[in-house]
Design a protein around this motif. Structure first.
Motif, PDB file in Angstrom:
ATOM      1  N   THR A   1      -0.191 -25.208 -57.063  1.00  0.00           N
ATOM      2  CA  THR A   1      -0.282 -25.863 -55.767  1.00  0.00           C
ATOM      3  C   THR A   1       0.735 -27.010 -55.724  1.00  0.00           C
ATOM      4  OG1 THR A   1      -2.012 -27.460 -56.408  1.00  0.00           O
ATOM      5  CG2 THR A   1      -2.726 -25.285 -55.626  1.00  0.00           C
ATOM      6  N   GLY A   2       1.300 -27.212 -54.547  1.00  0.00           N
ATOM      7  CA  GLY A   2       2.371 -28.201 -54.439  1.00  0.00           C
ATOM      8  C   GLY A   2       3.600 -27.779 -55.223  1.00  0.00           C
ATOM      9  N   GLY A   3       3.847 -26.482 -55.280  1.00  0.00           N
ATOM     10  CA  GLY A   3       4.932 -25.953 -56.102  1.00  0.00           C
ATOM     11  C   GLY A   3       6.302 -25.989 -55.464  1.00  0.00           C
ATOM     12  N   ASP A   4       6.400 -26.552 -54.279  1.00  0.00           N
ATOM     13  CA  ASP A   4       7.679 -26.585 -53.566  1.00  0.00           C
ATOM     14  C   ASP A   4       8.550 -27.754 -53.948  1.00  0.00           C
ATOM     15  OD1 ASP A   4       5.522 -28.089 -52.142  1.00  0.00           O
ATOM     16  OD2 ASP A   4       7.250 -28.790 -51.001  1.00  0.00           O
ATOM     17  N   SER A   5       7.946 -28.839 -54.461  1.00  0.00           N
ATOM     18  CA  SER A   5       8.713 -30.055 -54.715  1.00  0.00           C
ATOM     19  C   SER A   5       8.104 -30.844 -55.859  1.00  0.00           C
ATOM     20  CB  SER A   5       8.759 -30.939 -53.457  1.00  0.00           C
ATOM     21  OG  SER A   5       7.452 -31.396 -53.118  1.00  0.00           O
ATOM     22  N   GLY A   6       8.797 -31.873 -56.292  1.00  0.00           N
ATOM     23  CA  GLY A   6       8.266 -32.769 -57.305  1.00  0.00           C
ATOM     24  C   GLY A   6       7.871 -32.074 -58.591  1.00  0.00           C
ATOM     25  N   ILE A   7       6.750 -32.518 -59.153  1.00  0.00           N
ATOM     26  CA  ILE A   7       6.288 -31.979 -60.428  1.00  0.00           C
ATOM     27  C   ILE A   7       6.013 -30.482 -60.321  1.00  0.00           C
ATOM     28  CG2 ILE A   7       4.428 -32.068 -62.139  1.00  0.00           C
ATOM     29  CD1 ILE A   7       4.145 -35.082 -61.374  1.00  0.00           C
ATOM     30  N   GLY A   8       5.387 -30.059 -59.228  1.00  0.00           N
ATOM     31  CA  GLY A   8       5.075 -28.638 -59.057  1.00  0.00           C
ATOM     32  C   GLY A   8       6.310 -27.767 -59.070  1.00  0.00           C
ATOM     33  N   ALA A   9       7.377 -28.249 -58.458  1.00  0.00           N
ATOM     34  CA  ALA A   9       8.631 -27.488 -58.442  1.00  0.00           C
ATOM     35  C   ALA A   9       9.209 -27.371 -59.845  1.00  0.00           C
ATOM     36  CB  ALA A   9       9.635 -28.160 -57.504  1.00  0.00           C
ATOM     37  N   ALA A  10       9.176 -28.460 -60.596  1.00  0.00           N
ATOM     38  CA  ALA A  10       9.690 -28.433 -61.963  1.00  0.00           C
ATOM     39  C   ALA A  10       8.891 -27.459 -62.821  1.00  0.00           C
ATOM     40  CB  ALA A  10       9.652 -29.825 -62.569  1.00  0.00           C
TER      41      ALA A  10
ATOM     42  N   LEU B   1      10.093 -41.862 -46.103  1.00  0.00           N
ATOM     43  CA  LEU B   1      10.109 -40.490 -45.608  1.00  0.00           C
ATOM     44  C   LEU B   1       8.845 -40.248 -44.805  1.00  0.00           C
ATOM     45  CD1 LEU B   1      11.274 -38.557 -48.822  1.00  0.00           C
ATOM     46  CD2 LEU B   1      12.688 -39.506 -46.996  1.00  0.00           C
ATOM     47  N   GLY B   2       8.975 -39.717 -43.613  1.00  0.00           N
ATOM     48  CA  GLY B   2       7.811 -39.420 -42.789  1.00  0.00           C
ATOM     49  C   GLY B   2       7.074 -38.188 -43.261  1.00  0.00           C
ATOM     50  N   GLY B   3       5.819 -38.036 -42.843  1.00  0.00           N
ATOM     51  CA  GLY B   3       5.026 -36.870 -43.218  1.00  0.00           C
ATOM     52  C   GLY B   3       4.800 -36.818 -44.711  1.00  0.00           C
ATOM     53  N   ALA B   4       4.779 -35.610 -45.245  1.00  0.00           N
ATOM     54  CA  ALA B   4       4.564 -35.447 -46.679  1.00  0.00           C
ATOM     55  C   ALA B   4       5.817 -35.758 -47.480  1.00  0.00           C
ATOM     56  CB  ALA B   4       4.108 -34.012 -46.967  1.00  0.00           C
ATOM     57  N   GLY B   5       6.983 -35.797 -46.803  1.00  0.00           N
ATOM     58  CA  GLY B   5       8.240 -36.001 -47.518  1.00  0.00           C
ATOM     59  C   GLY B   5       8.690 -34.710 -48.175  1.00  0.00           C
ATOM     60  N   THR B   6       9.998 -34.557 -48.313  1.00  0.00           N
ATOM     61  CA  THR B   6      10.532 -33.348 -48.935  1.00  0.00           C
ATOM     62  C   THR B   6      11.642 -33.701 -49.916  1.00  0.00           C
ATOM     63  OG1 THR B   6      12.233 -33.006 -47.231  1.00  0.00           O
ATOM     64  CG2 THR B   6      10.062 -31.986 -46.852  1.00  0.00           C
ATOM     65  N   ASP B   7      11.858 -32.796 -50.858  1.00  0.00           N
ATOM     66  CA  ASP B   7      12.975 -32.970 -51.779  1.00  0.00           C
ATOM     67  C   ASP B   7      14.302 -32.880 -51.043  1.00  0.00           C
ATOM     68  OD1 ASP B   7      12.112 -33.527 -54.423  1.00  0.00           O
ATOM     69  OD2 ASP B   7      11.306 -31.503 -54.585  1.00  0.00           O
ATOM     70  N   ALA B   8      14.345 -32.079 -49.987  1.00  0.00           N
ATOM     71  CA  ALA B   8      15.585 -31.954 -49.213  1.00  0.00           C
ATOM     72  C   ALA B   8      15.994 -33.311 -48.643  1.00  0.00           C
ATOM     73  CB  ALA B   8      15.400 -30.936 -48.090  1.00  0.00           C
ATOM     74  N   GLU B   9      15.010 -34.088 -48.171  1.00  0.00           N
ATOM     75  CA  GLU B   9      15.308 -35.420 -47.656  1.00  0.00           C
ATOM     76  C   GLU B   9      15.721 -36.365 -48.778  1.00  0.00           C
ATOM     77  OE1 GLU B   9      12.425 -36.468 -44.105  1.00  0.00           O
ATOM     78  OE2 GLU B   9      11.337 -35.412 -45.677  1.00  0.00           O
ATOM     79  N   MET B  10      15.038 -36.285 -49.909  1.00  0.00           N
ATOM     80  CA  MET B  10      15.367 -37.147 -51.045  1.00  0.00           C
ATOM     81  C   MET B  10      16.770 -36.877 -51.571  1.00  0.00           C
ATOM     82  SD  MET B  10      11.835 -37.245 -53.237  1.00  0.00           S
ATOM     83  CE  MET B  10      12.634 -37.999 -54.636  1.00  0.00           C
ATOM     84  N   ALA B  11      17.187 -35.619 -51.478  1.00  0.00           N
ATOM     85  CA  ALA B  11      18.500 -35.243 -51.995  1.00  0.00           C
ATOM     86  C   ALA B  11      19.635 -35.948 -51.266  1.00  0.00           C
ATOM     87  CB  ALA B  11      18.693 -33.734 -51.903  1.00  0.00           C
ATOM     88  N   GLU B  12      19.348 -36.441 -50.061  1.00  0.00           N
ATOM     89  CA  GLU B  12      20.365 -37.166 -49.312  1.00  0.00           C
ATOM     90  C   GLU B  12      20.589 -38.566 -49.865  1.00  0.00           C
ATOM     91  OE1 GLU B  12      19.073 -37.135 -45.277  1.00  0.00           O
ATOM     92  OE2 GLU B  12      18.989 -34.940 -45.141  1.00  0.00           O
TER      93      GLU B  12
END
Length: 299
Positions: free
Chosen positions: A60-69, A24-35
């Motif tokens: 911080t980092g609450g949009d994805s990964g551990i922070g989102a959970a 995944l380019g950049g920081a990567g996103t959960d939206a991309e991983m979901a594919e």
């Protein structure tokens, strides 16, 4: 997995979530991983019980990964939640904001770059304004890029890793302290890498060792003020950080096999640790590093 209280065999969980080689380019996103192989943040499983009712948390980092959970769990436990994230992660952030609001709680979205000191201070100010206060701070956002040879580790990459993982924690925590009353909690995300560094992650691992040490030292400093500081040390967890350069692409299918459980961990498996450390249940716990790593030995 029905919910976090279900009796189950941990070695058999998530057998369907084995990633293939990907990048995944950049920081990567959960939206991309979901594919491909989506991570589990507890969206369909986490069950709250008012353990954080009335709390106000910045993650911080609450949009994805551990922070989102953690954001999902906190909201379902009764907390209002502010999340910080990079502007490029807006799609992920909107989804988490929706889940926080679906739990009946206030959500505050704060995009920006935490490698900038001025933004870190504004982040805290905006979180306090949006939430009406602050009593839980989760320093979770992190940068991890594998570099096989020290000769290839650039000054820029080294600097960006320390600014994201260590400097931002300092800037944000310092700005938050005037707003934290006795009973508040600070939780920092460290890593198994802080104890057992991978050769290709020496710069990242060094930041995690620093976070571990910082958490223990600050815990002693703030204890007389009634503010508890602790850390959580994840093992290999399936988040966007991993396929976005955190690990070599061809290693992804095998990462996690080195743990006694023999698999990747999922963000949903981290959230209860952060809930415990934010709640009154851990009133006599400070300077602790909770290891959630599939059984990998630590000091």
């Amino acid at each position: 997995m029905t919910d976090q209280y279900t009796f189950q065999d941990p070695s058999k969980l998530y057998a369907d979530k084995v990633p293939d080689e990907q990048y995944l380019g950049g920081a990567g996103t959960d939206a991309e991983m979901a594919e491909n192989v989506p991570a589990d943040h507890g969206e369909d499983t986490y069950r709250g019980s008012d353990r954080l009712k009335g709390r106000k948390a910045l993650i911080t980092g609450g949009d994805s990964g551990i922070g989102a959970a953690v954001a999902i769990a906190y909201a379902r436990e009764g907390a209002d939640v502010a999340i910080s994230y990079l502007p490029e992660e807006e799609e992920d952030a909107k989804r988490i904001v929706g889940l926080i609001e679906a739990a009946g709680r206030t959500a505050v979205a704060l995009p920006g770059d935490i490698t900038d000191a001025a933004f870190c201070r504004k982040l805290v100010a905006d979180a306090v304004e949006g939430l009406g206060g602050l009593d839980v701070l989760v320093n979770n956002a992190g940068k991890q890029q594998h570099v096989e040879d020290l000769a290839d580790l650039t000054d820029e990459e080294f600097d960006a890793t320390f600014k994201t993982n260590v400097y931002a924690m300092f800037w944000i925590t310092k700005a938050a302290l005037p707003h934290l009353a006795p009973g508040s909690s600070i939780i920092n995300t460290t890593s198994i890498q802080g104890y057992s560094p991978s050769p290709m992650l020496v710069h990242y691992a060094s930041t995690k060792a620093a976070i571990n040490n910082w958490s223990k030292g600050l815990a002693g400093q703030l204890a007389p003020k009634g503010i508890r500081v602790n850390a959580v040390a994840p093992g290999p967890i399936w988040t966007p950080l991993q396929p976005a350069g955190g690990q070599p692409s061809d290693a992804l299918p095998e990462v996690g096999s080195e743990t006694p459980l023999g698999r990747w961990g999922q963000p949903a498996e981290l959230a209860p640790a952060y809930v415990f450390l934010a709640s009154g249940e851990s009133s006599y716990v400070l300077g602790e590093t909770l290891n959630v790593n599939g059984g990998m030995p630590t000091p």
